[in-house]
Design a protein around this motif. Sequence first.
Motif, mmCIF file in Angstrom:
data_model
loop_
_atom_site.group_PDB
_atom_site.id
_atom_site.type_symbol
_atom_site.label_atom_id
_atom_site.label_comp_id
_atom_site.label_asym_id
_atom_site.label_seq_id
_atom_site.Cartn_x
_atom_site.Cartn_y
_atom_site.Cartn_z
ATOM 1 N N PRO A 55 17.182 -7.185 -10.405
ATOM 2 C CA PRO A 55 16.365 -7.398 -9.194
ATOM 3 C C PRO A 55 16.576 -6.317 -8.128
ATOM 4 N N PHE A 56 17.809 -5.884 -7.936
ATOM 5 C CA PHE A 56 18.076 -4.836 -6.948
ATOM 6 C C PHE A 56 17.415 -3.521 -7.353
ATOM 7 N N ASP A 57 17.568 -3.133 -8.601
ATOM 8 C CA ASP A 57 16.983 -1.879 -9.075
ATOM 9 C C ASP A 57 15.466 -1.890 -8.942
ATOM 10 N N VAL A 58 14.833 -2.972 -9.372
ATOM 11 C CA VAL A 58 13.369 -3.065 -9.305
ATOM 12 C C VAL A 58 12.906 -3.059 -7.852
ATOM 13 N N GLY A 59 13.585 -3.811 -7.003
ATOM 14 C CA GLY A 59 13.210 -3.856 -5.589
ATOM 15 C C GLY A 59 13.380 -2.520 -4.903
ATOM 16 N N ALA A 60 14.506 -1.870 -5.122
ATOM 17 C CA ALA A 60 14.767 -0.583 -4.479
ATOM 18 C C ALA A 60 13.802 0.492 -4.968
ATOM 19 N N LEU A 61 13.579 0.571 -6.273
ATOM 20 C CA LEU A 61 12.661 1.566 -6.817
ATOM 21 C C LEU A 61 11.220 1.305 -6.374
ATOM 22 N N SER A 62 10.825 0.044 -6.328
ATOM 23 C CA SER A 62 9.469 -0.294 -5.888
ATOM 24 C C SER A 62 9.259 0.063 -4.421
ATOM 25 N N LEU A 63 10.235 -0.263 -3.593
ATOM 26 C CA LEU A 63 10.132 0.041 -2.164
ATOM 27 C C LEU A 63 10.086 1.552 -1.934
ATOM 28 N N LEU A 64 10.968 2.278 -2.586
ATOM 29 C CA LEU A 64 11.005 3.727 -2.429
ATOM 30 C C LEU A 64 9.728 4.383 -2.959
ATOM 31 N N GLY A 65 9.292 3.988 -4.151
ATOM 32 C CA GLY A 65 8.075 4.558 -4.720
ATOM 33 C C GLY A 65 6.841 4.261 -3.883
ATOM 34 N N SER A 66 6.741 3.038 -3.391
ATOM 35 C CA SER A 66 5.602 2.672 -2.542
ATOM 36 C C SER A 66 5.603 3.465 -1.243
ATOM 37 N N ALA A 67 6.769 3.652 -0.657
ATOM 38 C CA ALA A 67 6.864 4.422 0.587
ATOM 39 C C ALA A 67 6.463 5.879 0.359
ATOM 40 N N ILE A 68 6.896 6.471 -0.737
ATOM 41 C CA ILE A 68 6.551 7.863 -1.029
ATOM 42 C C ILE A 68 5.050 8.005 -1.240
ATOM 43 N N VAL A 69 4.462 7.103 -2.017
ATOM 44 C CA VAL A 69 3.013 7.166 -2.269
ATOM 45 C C VAL A 69 2.242 6.946 -0.973
ATOM 46 N N PHE A 70 2.672 5.986 -0.161
ATOM 47 C CA PHE A 70 1.996 5.712 1.112
ATOM 48 C C PHE A 70 2.049 6.932 2.030
ATOM 49 N N LEU A 71 3.221 7.514 2.166
ATOM 50 C CA LEU A 71 3.362 8.680 3.042
ATOM 51 C C LEU A 71 2.558 9.871 2.531
ATOM 52 N N ALA A 72 2.586 10.105 1.235
ATOM 53 C CA ALA A 72 1.837 11.228 0.678
ATOM 54 C C ALA A 72 0.337 11.032 0.825
#
Length: 81
Positions: A55-72
């Motif tokens: 759960p931690f890995d999926v949550g952290a990777l999802s949050l980070l990936g979503s933030a990068i895509v949103f910012l880009a």
Amino acid sequence: MVVVVLVVVVAVVFVASDRWRRGALFFGGATLLAAAFRLCLPTARVGLLAVRSKPFDVGALSLLGSAIVFLAATINTLGVG
């Protein structure tokens, strides 16, 4: 892990060829892909993507990936392509 690394290499090639927005989108996509692999595959198959609990890995990777895509996707290009 190999698939995620290949997508990151594609992102680096885009950034190196002065296509930073497309490279950032690919990098965010690679992070979201890593989250999907961590969610769907057993721990023995994900290799270095398994750092902590699932759960931690999926949550952290999802949050980070979503933030990068949103910012880009939303940052102003300042007149450059």
